[in-house]
Structures are given as structure tokens and as C-alpha cells.
Design a protein around this motif. Structure first.
Motif, PDB file in Angstrom:
ATOM      1  N   ALA A 128      53.823 -96.228  37.415  1.00 32.50           N
ATOM      2  CA  ALA A 128      52.508 -96.581  37.944  1.00 32.50           C
ATOM      3  C   ALA A 128      52.644 -97.670  39.011  1.00 32.50           C
ATOM      4  CB  ALA A 128      51.602 -97.061  36.821  1.00 32.50           C
ATOM      5  N   THR A 129      51.552 -97.908  39.767  1.00 35.63           N
ATOM      6  CA  THR A 129      51.515 -99.019  40.709  1.00 35.63           C
ATOM      7  C   THR A 129      50.707-100.148  40.072  1.00 35.63           C
ATOM      8  OG1 THR A 129      51.586 -97.541  42.592  1.00 35.63           O
ATOM      9  CG2 THR A 129      50.777 -99.756  43.004  1.00 35.63           C
ATOM     10  N   PRO A 130      51.397-101.207  39.639  1.00 32.52           N
ATOM     11  CA  PRO A 130      50.624-102.284  39.010  1.00 32.52           C
ATOM     12  C   PRO A 130      49.852-103.088  40.058  1.00 32.52           C
ATOM     13  CG  PRO A 130      52.959-102.857  39.121  1.00 32.52           C
ATOM     14  CD  PRO A 130      52.832-101.476  39.692  1.00 32.52           C
ATOM     15  N   VAL A 131      48.611-103.434  39.735  1.00 31.50           N
ATOM     16  CA  VAL A 131      47.807-104.285  40.607  1.00 31.50           C
ATOM     17  C   VAL A 131      47.441-105.511  39.785  1.00 31.50           C
ATOM     18  CG1 VAL A 131      45.700-104.465  41.978  1.00 31.50           C
ATOM     19  CG2 VAL A 131      46.880-102.277  41.808  1.00 31.50           C
ATOM     20  N   GLY A 132      47.931-106.676  40.204  1.00 27.27           N
ATOM     21  CA  GLY A 132      47.608-107.897  39.468  1.00 27.27           C
ATOM     22  C   GLY A 132      46.329-108.477  40.008  1.00 27.27           C
ATOM     23  N   MET A 133      45.257-108.512  39.219  1.00 29.45           N
ATOM     24  CA  MET A 133      44.024-109.168  39.678  1.00 29.45           C
ATOM     25  C   MET A 133      43.362-109.868  38.509  1.00 29.45           C
ATOM     26  SD  MET A 133      41.252-106.130  40.272  1.00 29.45           S
ATOM     27  CE  MET A 133      42.049-105.432  41.695  1.00 29.45           C
ATOM     28  N   PRO A 134      42.605-110.955  38.801  1.00 27.91           N
ATOM     29  CA  PRO A 134      41.932-111.663  37.722  1.00 27.91           C
ATOM     30  C   PRO A 134      40.914-110.755  37.027  1.00 27.91           C
ATOM     31  CG  PRO A 134      41.880-112.931  39.774  1.00 27.91           C
ATOM     32  CD  PRO A 134      42.375-111.568  40.107  1.00 27.91           C
ATOM     33  N   VAL A 135      40.711-110.956  35.718  1.00 29.49           N
ATOM     34  CA  VAL A 135      39.813-110.109  34.931  1.00 29.49           C
ATOM     35  C   VAL A 135      38.428-109.946  35.566  1.00 29.49           C
ATOM     36  CG1 VAL A 135      38.662-109.830  32.713  1.00 29.49           C
ATOM     37  CG2 VAL A 135      41.014-110.589  32.780  1.00 29.49           C
ATOM     38  N   PRO A 136      37.787-111.010  36.085  1.00 29.39           N
ATOM     39  CA  PRO A 136      36.426-110.831  36.602  1.00 29.39           C
ATOM     40  C   PRO A 136      36.338-109.820  37.750  1.00 29.39           C
ATOM     41  CG  PRO A 136      36.953-113.165  36.405  1.00 29.39           C
ATOM     42  CD  PRO A 136      38.214-112.417  36.139  1.00 29.39           C
ATOM     43  N   GLN A 137      37.449-109.557  38.442  1.00 27.22           N
ATOM     44  CA  GLN A 137      37.416-108.617  39.561  1.00 27.22           C
ATOM     45  C   GLN A 137      37.502-107.171  39.069  1.00 27.22           C
ATOM     46  OE1 GLN A 137      37.249-110.111  42.524  1.00 27.22           O
ATOM     47  NE2 GLN A 137      38.151-112.122  42.220  1.00 27.22           N
ATOM     48  N   LYS A 163      47.101 -96.508  40.307  1.00 35.62           N
ATOM     49  CA  LYS A 163      46.905 -97.954  40.510  1.00 35.62           C
ATOM     50  C   LYS A 163      46.235 -98.542  39.275  1.00 35.62           C
ATOM     51  CE  LYS A 163      45.295 -96.942  44.557  1.00 35.62           C
ATOM     52  NZ  LYS A 163      44.502 -96.935  45.784  1.00 35.62           N
ATOM     53  N   LEU A 164      46.995 -99.317  38.520  1.00 29.32           N
ATOM     54  CA  LEU A 164      46.485 -99.849  37.258  1.00 29.32           C
ATOM     55  C   LEU A 164      46.527-101.367  37.277  1.00 29.32           C
ATOM     56  CD1 LEU A 164      48.237 -97.491  34.679  1.00 29.32           C
ATOM     57  CD2 LEU A 164      45.871 -97.406  35.466  1.00 29.32           C
ATOM     58  N   ARG A 165      45.464-101.982  36.757  1.00 30.91           N
ATOM     59  CA  ARG A 165      45.436-103.427  36.664  1.00 30.91           C
ATOM     60  C   ARG A 165      46.250-103.860  35.449  1.00 30.91           C
ATOM     61  NH1 ARG A 165      43.747-107.667  32.939  1.00 30.91           N
ATOM     62  NH2 ARG A 165      43.918-109.512  34.218  1.00 30.91           N
ATOM     63  N   ALA A 166      47.189-104.776  35.676  1.00 29.81           N
ATOM     64  CA  ALA A 166      48.025-105.274  34.593  1.00 29.81           C
ATOM     65  C   ALA A 166      47.756-106.762  34.403  1.00 29.81           C
ATOM     66  CB  ALA A 166      49.492-105.051  34.922  1.00 29.81           C
ATOM     67  N   PRO A 167      47.751-107.233  33.154  1.00 33.62           N
ATOM     68  CA  PRO A 167      47.359-108.616  32.906  1.00 33.62           C
ATOM     69  C   PRO A 167      48.467-109.657  33.080  1.00 33.62           C
ATOM     70  CG  PRO A 167      47.590-107.450  30.837  1.00 33.62           C
ATOM     71  CD  PRO A 167      47.883-106.465  31.922  1.00 33.62           C
ATOM     72  N   VAL A 211      38.244-106.367  24.666  1.00 34.60           N
ATOM     73  CA  VAL A 211      37.778-106.827  25.977  1.00 34.60           C
ATOM     74  C   VAL A 211      36.862-105.802  26.650  1.00 34.60           C
ATOM     75  CG1 VAL A 211      38.583-107.669  28.225  1.00 34.60           C
ATOM     76  CG2 VAL A 211      39.913-108.166  26.200  1.00 34.60           C
ATOM     77  N   VAL A 212      36.888-104.541  26.155  1.00 29.92           N
ATOM     78  CA  VAL A 212      36.179-103.457  26.831  1.00 29.92           C
ATOM     79  C   VAL A 212      34.693-103.752  27.062  1.00 29.92           C
ATOM     80  CG1 VAL A 212      35.388-101.067  26.495  1.00 29.92           C
ATOM     81  CG2 VAL A 212      37.810-101.617  26.281  1.00 29.92           C
ATOM     82  N   PRO A 213      33.908-104.110  26.015  1.00 29.18           N
ATOM     83  CA  PRO A 213      32.472-104.298  26.257  1.00 29.18           C
ATOM     84  C   PRO A 213      32.178-105.468  27.200  1.00 29.18           C
ATOM     85  CG  PRO A 213      32.968-104.200  23.899  1.00 29.18           C
ATOM     86  CD  PRO A 213      34.267-104.308  24.610  1.00 29.18           C
ATOM     87  N   ALA A 214      32.972-106.535  27.100  1.00 28.49           N
ATOM     88  CA  ALA A 214      32.687-107.732  27.887  1.00 28.49           C
ATOM     89  C   ALA A 214      32.744-107.449  29.384  1.00 28.49           C
ATOM     90  CB  ALA A 214      33.665-108.849  27.526  1.00 28.49           C
ATOM     91  N   ILE A 215      33.646-106.568  29.811  1.00 29.74           N
ATOM     92  CA  ILE A 215      33.711-106.276  31.244  1.00 29.74           C
ATOM     93  C   ILE A 215      33.298-104.833  31.536  1.00 29.74           C
ATOM     94  CG2 ILE A 215      35.373-108.105  31.799  1.00 29.74           C
ATOM     95  CD1 ILE A 215      37.582-106.059  31.798  1.00 29.74           C
ATOM     96  N   LYS A 216      32.544-104.242  30.583  1.00 29.05           N
ATOM     97  CA  LYS A 216      31.886-102.941  30.785  1.00 29.05           C
ATOM     98  C   LYS A 216      32.858-101.819  31.158  1.00 29.05           C
ATOM     99  CE  LYS A 216      27.186-104.297  31.753  1.00 29.05           C
ATOM    100  NZ  LYS A 216      27.256-105.737  31.498  1.00 29.05           N
ATOM    101  N   VAL A 217      34.070-101.901  30.649  1.00 30.89           N
ATOM    102  CA  VAL A 217      35.051-100.870  30.987  1.00 30.89           C
ATOM    103  C   VAL A 217      34.632 -99.516  30.408  1.00 30.89           C
ATOM    104  CG1 VAL A 217      37.424-100.132  30.505  1.00 30.89           C
ATOM    105  CG2 VAL A 217      36.999-102.388  31.413  1.00 30.89           C
TER     106      VAL A 217
END
Ligand code: NA
Ligand code: NA
Lengths: 440, 173, 329
Positions: C170-179, C153-157, C198-204
Motif C-alpha cells: 500500500a501507499t502509506p499517507v501519514g496525516m493527523p487524525v483530524p484531517q 492510499k491508506l492513512r497510517a498512524p 475511534v470509528v464513531p469519533a471521526i465518522k469513519v
């Protein structure tokens, strides 16, 4: 003209429109539109209005507001309040003042599955007032306890006001709910302590009920398992991160609807009544949201919030003094305005100020959460302060023989408890923050 | 705040009032259906995601659109039951006649604002339809959401005009 | 001091609107320096009022129309937010197109000038750019082959990345970045594809254990096109000397500069992953050949989509690739 001057004039105009009984959302819209046109003209304004409503209303996180309101309606129709009240009384009803304390406990329980104070005050008032009167509770204590208890509907998560705060300040709703949990429980305990102290001074105000057997207690507990289950699913799901607050609200709404359905609460037009109740509360909130949106864009154009924040930071005032001035402004406004309008009006202005100041070395996220919880508590006090106290009005509407003044006096012990709690939260930020830190 | 609870609301008399009241209730129920469908869809998506690793594609977008549609459809009903908030603190001691005049003016202003928003939304609808703007994942045209929103704001305006009329009737008394 | 300042009447204030907070790369490293530069080169006559985080109202997909309507004078946004409106420029978001952000950004500018002016006719584009290639950030295991993606399950932009992940198994999961952070920390998703920046901004880097990037000889997995655009009437209203300042700070060179800003932002972000001890796995080129074949369906879907709009897709795809190649040398 500086941004601050323009902003102050706008506030004057807004207060003037409000005094003329213009609807709050319309007054904000009119002020915002007027200012916007003065600053950048009709063309951009008319263009902005093409998409403003859709832009404001089609926000993923905002959809929890109508969902939590519908969930509260289902809880109301499902008769969950009666079970909560009976269970609380089975355990503490035999204490002096115990039925009032049980009412507060039941309000807290109802607040755990309802996002609105209004619904909590209404439904618990209907259940508890007749019982309190039957047991000869002093009218002021009975109505005061229920008016104050109603605020738990919003102090204990889920909470519509916290959702709005989260969206305005771009904070995480789940974290805010987590942070509100302990302060909300403290509020319930504080109200119970206030009743305890009150009946110690005036013993005849809160006679003891009769003691129940453990068997009766267990039976009463059995009837609230649905509430507990829904609370665990909704709040546990959000805290555990199994789903987003919106998904949790959807699950909670469906689950509460199912309970109401099995209990027969959706028969005879029950669902329709739930939708009407939701429509009214939602419509009220979203008209103000649209107005606040236009007003806030105008304020951003004046640069007033930024200038004010710079000015306060530059003035060298002690941060805690600034915080208390903000609280006083919110308390004064709370005397005449409702909590949501206040949050929408004042947070865009006060939030940048708070974020620019240092409080106990908190980082920006923690500061935002801590301030949000306290702001919530301060604006909710407005629900029980004269001259306009929504919860007092509701409870008084249910107890028509009790003069309004008696209820407002009955609220005083609970206001004292509120003051103590807010001071604790100010000086011990970890009360709000330790759960957030612990789960992170 | 002059906030009446829905159950205290007296249904309007006269054919015009009743027709408007019916329309507002119809829109509220429509909004309720959209909201309920949204809740069911979210639950289905969570179950799909947790149990089968297959969430409903574009569930976030559908919630956004559904939210905008349902809350807008609630607005007219809220006005019909006088649910929109006013601050009545400053005018608490005014005679009823003055209050009736002020409330008439307030309702007219609400109607004006509602018609302004409806007009602009209708223009926005046309533009979005022309430009082909759509949601990111499912490519649902954005203007679909505007279709129920425009009549909702028109109905809000009509409901406000009706309340203005009712308030105006109280002025001579 | 007063004498050297231009009279207020000559001064033009530009309202610049975008959707990210002040700490973002876009605000701090691109928009603010750009504004400082035009202020200096116009001897203080051009001044920006930057409104970050949608302070002028609306949602990010509405930014482009805000520039058209003059609600803002300049906006920075993603054409991809308004899906269906900019299908042609989406060619740069197809799998395995981009090289460096700098070269690809220059290519996007040239491409729009030569082939795609119609899509942006309502605004005056000042620059186009892309972010550095998107990579995989996963919680449980690194991605080394297509088999590793199966059922993940991967988040896709974006829409195209959703399709691409689906085509790779893969199973794409569409969700807004803040989630995303919450979803990662609680296992709602197994990972996300995002650029390093984008990695540091959302602590990935704290929420995932493995990074997987394609072999450096290979084109990037995906990227996203951004546009920096001005209200045409506002531009026309400027006196000639100020138009010249805007012109000097827009176009191919400016686009390439912005791309470079994004390239440079990737380095420190990648470094933070390495410092945390997150292994950065490299997916070999031979493996990526298979991925490219599997994800060809995405390109086909795009070709079909633009064909229905009467656009010669194959020719444009070719032109975009050629431009990227040219500028990558
Ligand atoms: Na609550
Ligand atoms: Na009050």
C-alpha cells in the motif's frame, strides 16, 4: 478565591499593562507568567517555557498564517489590485457612486486571495484613492468606503482570524471558510447598498464615471483571470477537499508568486520586500499567540472559563441576551484593541459559554461555526470604529489632506450595514450554515 | 495600536543599530527561505500524491517544524521595525517625554521576556538532544528545530534592548 | 456534611492532563472513573482536576515531559508520539503481536517492569495499556488479500504502521487524525487503519463502505501503547495512606482494566458499522500468513534499531510474545 475572581483580577492587571503601552503579546505573557507562578510555582513555569514556543508554533494548521500572509504580499507586488479595480469600474463605474462601489468590489476580489485586512486596505487604498479623488468623490465617502472595504480582506475567506478561531476551538478550517463565504459576499453587497443609499441622499458625494463599451469591459475582465484562477484553485481546492487548507495556502502562495514573478513584481528586491512584509505581520501575530498561550493556560488553571460558563448557564438568562452581551463586550474592546488580540483573549472564555447554551437547536459543530462567523464580523468592526481603527488609520495615511474625523464619519453608513448583516446572521443561522450542510 | 508599516521604517543610524538591523533582516530572510521551501515541498507532495500516488513521506512533520522555525526567525525583524502591537489609546494625550519613558520600560520588559524564553529554550534543546526525541515518521530530531529558535529569541531581546536605548535617548528632550 | 469532609490541608489535588476531548473513551470511561475511584478510596482526600484537550498547554508529544517536570501531576499519552525515546516498548506495536487489549495491556505492564524500566525512569508509570486491534476501513472495495492493498492510499498512524503498509504494497499517507474525515470524503486517501473504538469519533463508518478485520484466531494487525504516568516527586510527597490508594489503582490489574475498557468500546462501534450495512469482511488466516511473512521486514527494522542502542532485541521480542501468550490464556 474563586476562579472567576482570580480571572477578573488577571484581566485588571492585563488592561493595566496594556494601558502602560506594553506590547500586547508581552502583557499577556507577563500576566500569564505571574498567575501561573502564583498558582503552581516557578518550577513548573520554567519547565513549561522550555517547550512552549515550539509547542505553540509547530502546529500544522497554523502554518497557513504565514503562507496566506506571504501570498498577500505577492498579490500586492504582482499588481493584482489595479486589475481588479479597473475591471470593477468597467462594469459599474458609470453609476452614481459607482467608483466607490467598484472599489468595494475590488476589495472583495482582493480579499479572496489575501488573508489580511491590513494588506487589503493598503493595496486597494493606493490604487483606488487617487481615482476616487480625481472623479471628485466626497472625501468622507472615498476614505470610508476603502476603510470598510478593507475589512473584506478578512471577512471573505481565506482569513487569518478564522484560522486562529478554528485552532482555538478545534473546528475544521475548511468548514469555517465555507461558512464565511456567503456572509462575506453579503458584506460586500451590503457595503455597495450603503453607498447606493448614501449617494441617493447626497447625490454630489459620488459622481458617475463614464460608461465603458463591452469591448473595454471584456478586456478589463481578461486582466483579472489570474485572480479568479488562484481563487478557484485555493478556495475551490479547500471546499472540494482536494487538499488541506495548508496545502491550498502553499499552492496559492506559489501560484501568486508566479504571477508576481511574470509581472516583474519580484524584480529589484521584490521578493525580499515580500518577505519583510510577511515577517512583520507574522511576527506581530505570533508574539501575541505565544502570550495568549501562557495566559490561557493560566486561565485554565484558575478554572475561570468553566466556572463562568456554569454560572451563565445556571443564571437562566435567555441565550440570545447572552450572545448580545458578548457582542457588546467585543465591540467595546474593538474600539481599542486589534481583532486578533481580541479573538485570542476572549474566545477561550466566551466559547464554552456559547457551547453550553441552546440556539435554535443547532448541534455543537454548527453552533461553533455560526458563532465563529459572527464573532469574526463583530471583531472586524473594530477596524473601523473610533478611537482606534486600523483601517481608518491606513486609509488616512494615504489621504493626508482628509481629517481623521471625516473618515470616521464616512464609515457610519458602512457600520449601519454591518449591524443589519450581523442581525441577519444571528436570526438566520442557515445563512452561515447552508453551504456547510450542502457540501457535507 | 502603534503599528508602523515596514516601508515607513527608517533604518537605524550608528554601527550598533546597523549591525542589529542587518542581523534581524538576515534572520527574516532566513525565515522567508524556510517558508518558501515549505510551500514548494507541500506543492511537490500534492503533485506526487495526485499524479503518482506517492506523497512526500513525512510532509506534515516537515511543515510543522518549518512553521516553528520560520515564524520564530521573523520575530526580531518585527521588533526592529516596531511591528509588535501596543495599545496607545490610553496614553494618546500624554506628553512625548512620558511616552518615551513608558516605551523604554515596555521594550526592556520585552527584552527580559525574550531572554527568559531563549534561556528556557536552550535548556529544552539540551534535554531533547539527550532524550533522543524525534518526529514520528521521519525521525528528525526535535532539537534541530530549536537550533535556529534560540538565537532568534536572543536577537529579539537584543533588538528590544536597542529600541529601549533609542526610546531612552528621547526622554530628556 | 462538613464534619465528614477532610480538612483542606489534608486534601491533595492532582492535575491530570491529556489530549482528547471530554467525550472520548479515555476521558469518560477511563480517566474520570479512575479519578472517582481514588477519590472514594481516599475518603475524599485525593481529588483530580482533569484538564482535557491539552488545556495546560503544549502539544501531545510533550505530555510525558510535563509529567517529568511536574507541569501536570498525571498524564495520559502515547510513548510513540516521542519517537526515538521509547524504542523498546515499541515492540508491542510490531505487526501481529497483540491479542485482546486486556491481555496485551497486562503484558505491557509486566514487560516494562521486567525489561524496560530504564525508558520510563523519569516518570512513575501508573499503568500501560493498548487499544484493540487496528483494522482496515476502505471506501471502494474490501480488503481480502494483499493484492487488494497494492497502490491503495491508506492513512497510517505511526512510523511502524507506515512501514508495515509499505511492506504490504500500500501507499502509506501519514496525516493527523483530524484531517482523516475530510481526506476520506474527498478521495485524498482510499482508507485508513484504526481500531473500532475511534470509528464513531471521526465518522469513519459514514465515510467508508467496507471494514476488513483479520481472522479472530489470528493476532491483531497492529496496536498502540499508551502510558498513564505520574510525576515522581508528587507521588513521593503523598502521605503513606494516599500512596497506598495510588498503588492500589496502578499496576498490572489497573492496566488490564484499562485494556478491557478499550476492548469493550470496540463492540458498540463495530455494531454501528453493521447497523449501517457496511459489510465486515474477514481476512482468512491463510492469507494473513503471507502478510506476516511480507511484514517481517518491519520487525527486522525494529531489531536493527534497538540493536544500535545496545538492546538484545530478539530476547525482548520473545519475552513480549511470551507475556502476551501467558495472559491470553
Ligand atoms: Na480574505
Ligand atoms: Na476600533
Amino acid at each position: 478565591m474563586t476562579g472567576i475572581q482570580t480571572g477578573l483580577i488577571a484581566f485588571g492587571v492585563l488592561i493595566g499593562l496594556l494601558a502602560l503601552r506594553i506590547h500586547v503579546g508581552v502583557a499577556m505573557l507577563a500576566t500569564g507568567i505571574g498567575g501561573y507562578v502564583m498558582l503552581i510555582g516557578w518550577g513548573p513555569l520554567l519547565a513549561y517555557l522550555k517547550n512552549a514556543a515550539y509547542g505553540r508554533y509547530s502546529v500544522y494548521d497554523l502554518s497557513v498564517v504565514p503562507l496566506f500572509l506571504l501570498m498577500g504580499q505577492f498579490a500586492l507586488r504582482g499588481g493584482l489590485s489595479k486589475g481588479l479595480f479597473d475591471a470593477a469600474n468597467a462594469f459599474i463605474g458609470h453609476w452614481r457612486g459607482g467608483i466607490a462601489m467598484g472599489s468595494v468590489g475590488a476589495c472583495a476580489g482582493f480579499g479572496a486571495i489575501c488573508g489580511s485586512s491590513l494588506a487589503t486596505a493598503t493595496t486597494m487604498g493606493q490604487v483606488a484613492l487617487p481615482e476616487l479623488r480625481r472623479h471628485n468623490y466626497a472625501p468622507g465617502l472615498a476614505t470610508g468606503a476603502l476603510a470598510a472595504g478593507g475589512t473584506l480582506g478578512i471577512l471573505i475567506p481565506p482569513s487569518v482570524v478564522l484560522v486562529i478561531y478554528a485552532i482555538l476551538t478545534e473546528q475544521n478550517i475548511a468548514k469555517l471558510f465555507l461558512a464565511a463565504f456567503v456572509p462575506g459576499v453579503l458584506a460586500a453587497i451590503g457595503y455597495m447598498l450603503a453607498i447606493m443609499v448614501y449617494v441617493r441622499i447626497y447625490p454630489e458625494a459620488g459622481p458617475a464615471g463614464h460608461r465603458r463599451t463591452w469591448r473595454e469591459r471584456m478586456r478589463a475582465l481578461g486582466s483579472i483571470w489570474q485572480v479568479i484562477a488562484i481563487f478557484i484553485i485555493v478556495i475551490g481546492g479547500i471546499y472540494g477537499g482536494f487538499f488541506t487548507p495548508t496545502e491550498a495556502a502553499a499552492i496559492g502562495t506559489i501560484a501568486t508568486g508566479a504571477v508576481a514573478l511574470t509581472r516583474g513584481g519580484l524584480r529589484n528586491g521584490g521578493w525580499i520586500a515580500c518577505v519583510y512584509g510577511t515577517a512583520q505581520a507574522t511576527g506581530m501575530i505570533f508574539l501575541i499567540l505565544l502570550g495568549a498561550d501562557v495566559l490561557n493556560v493560566f486561565l485554565a488553571l484558575t478554572q475561570m472559563p468553566a466556572e463562568l460558563a456554569d454560572w451563565v448557564i445556571g443564571s437562566g438568562l435567555p441565550p440570545l441576551a447572552v450572545l448580545f452581551v458578548i457582542f457588546v463586550i467585543l465591540l467595546v474592546l474593538g474600539c481599542i484593541m486589534d481583532s486578533l488580540s481580541m479573538i485570542l483573549l476572549m474566545v477561550p472564555i466566551f466559547f464554552p459559554i456559547i457551547m453550553g447554551l441552546d440556539f435554535f437547536g443547532l448541534d455543537s459543530t454548527e453552533k461553533a461555526i455560526w458563532f465563529g462567523i459572527m464573532a469574526l464580523m463583530v471583531v472586524e468592526i473594530g477596524l473601523i470604529t473610533p478611537p482606534v481603527g486600523m483601517n481608518v488609520y491606513i486609509i488616512n495615511g494615504l489621504a493626508r489632506d482628509v481629517p481623521m474625523g471625516v473618515t470616521f464619519r464616512g464609515v457610519i453608513p458602512f457600520l449601519c450595514s454591518d449591524a443589519v448583516r450581523i442581525l441577519l446572521l444571528v436570526f438566520f443561522p442557515s445563512i452561515s450554515l447552508f453551504m456547510v450542510r450542502w457540501f457535507a | 495600536m502603534g503599528e508602523a508599516l515596514a516601508h515607513e521604517h527608517v533604518r537605524p543610524a550608528g554601527p550598533l543599530g546597523r549591525a542589529l538591523d542587518l542581523a534581524c533582516r538576515g534572520f527574516a530572510l532566513g525565515g522567508g527561505l524556510v517558508l518558501s521551501a515549505m510551500a514548494l515541498m507541500s506543492v511537490a507532495s500534492i503533485v506526487g500524491r495526485a499524479a503518482f500516488g506517492k506523497p512526500i513521506t513525512g510532509d506534515f512533520e516537515l511543515v510543522q517544524m518549518g512553521c516553528a522555525i520560520s515564524v520564530t526567525m521573523f520575530l526580531p525583524f518585527c521588533q526592529m521595525v516596531r511591528g509588535h502591537i501596543i495599545v496607545d489609546f490610553f496614553t494618546a494625550r500624554m506628553p512625548p517625554r512620558v511616552l518615551a519613558i513608558l516605551d523604554t520600560a515596555a521594550s526592556v520588559l520585552l527584552a527580559a521576556v525574550a531572554f527568559l524564553v531563549a534561556w528556557r529554550l536552550a535548556i529544552g534543546l539540551q534535554e531533547l538532544r539527550g532524550s533522543g526525541d524525534s518526529s514520528m515518521i521521519l525521525r528528525v530530531p526535535t532539537w534541530y528545530a530549536y537550533v535556529p529558535m534560540v538565537p532568534s529569541f536572543v536577537l529579539l531581546g537584543l533588538a528590544a534592548l536597542y529600541t529601549a536605548f533609542v526610546n531612552a535617548l528621547k526622554v530628556p528632550a | 456534611v462538613a464534619a465528614t469532609l477532610p480538612a483542606a490541608a489534608e486534601q491533595v489535588t492532582l492535575r491530570v492532563h491529556h489530549f482528547l476531548p471530554t467525550g472520548s473513551t479515555a476521558h469518560a470511561k477511563f480517566i474520570t472513573p479512575w479519578c472517582d475511584k481514588i477519590n472514594k478510596e481516599s475518603a475524599g482526600k485525593l481529588k483530580c482536576q482533569i484538564f482535557p484537550a491539552m488545556q495546560l498547554g503544549g502539544k501531545p508529544p510533550q505530555l510525558i515531559d510535563q509529567a517529568r517536570d511536574g507541569i501536570a501531576d498525571i498524564v495520559w499519552t502515547l510513548p510513540g508520539y516521542s519517537a526515538g525515546r521509547f524504542p523498546v516498548v515499541e515492540v508491542f506495536e510490531l505487526p501481529f503481536m497483540m491479542t485482546s487489549a486486556e491481555a496485551t495491556s497486562r503484558a505491557v505492564w509486566d514487560f516494562v517492569q521486567a525489561h524496560d524500566q530504564a525508558e520510563f525512569k523519569d516518570v512513575r508509570p501508573l499503568a500501560f495499556h493498548v487499544h484493540g486491534a487496528g483494522h482496515f476501513f476502505t471506501v471502494k472495495a474490501p480488503i481480502t488479500s494483499m493484492a487488494d492493498l497494492s497502490g491503495l492510499k491508506l492513512r497510517a498512524p505511526t512510523r511502524l504502521t507506515n512501514m508495515m503498509l509499505g511492506s504490504l504494497g500500500a501507499t502509506p499517507v501519514g496525516m493527523p487524525v483530524p484531517q482523516v474525515p475530510e481526506a476520506l470524503s474527498k478521495g485524498v486517501i482510499d482508507g485508513a487503519i484504526i481500531p473500532y473504538e475511534v470509528v464513531p469519533a471521526i465518522k469513519v463508518h459514514e465515510l467508508t463502505k467496507f471494514a476488513s478485520e483479520g481472522d479472530p484466531s489470528y493476532r491483531g494487525l497492529y496496536t498502540t501503547v499508551f502510558v498513564f504516568a505520574m510525576n515522581p516527586a508528587k507521588y513521593d510527597s503523598l502521605p503513606d495512606d494516599l500512596k497506598k490508594v495510588i498503588d492500589a489503582n496502578s499496576g498490572a490489574e489497573t492496566s488490564a482494566w484499562i485494556g478491557k475498557v478499550w476492548d469493550e468500546a470496540d463492540g458498540p462501534a463495530r455494531q454501528r458499522l453493521v447497523e449501517r450495512g457496511n459489510p465486515v469482511n474477514v481476512i482468512p488466516a491463510a492469507e494473513l500468513d503471507k502478510w506476516k511473512a511480507a511484514s517481517a521486514s518491519v520487525t527486522e527494522a525494529w531489531l536493527k534499531d534497538v540493536a544500535s542502542k545496545g538492546v538484545d532485541g530478539p530476547a525482548l521480542l520473545d519475552a513480549a510474545r511470551t507475556l502476551i501468550d501467558q495472559h491470553s490464556k
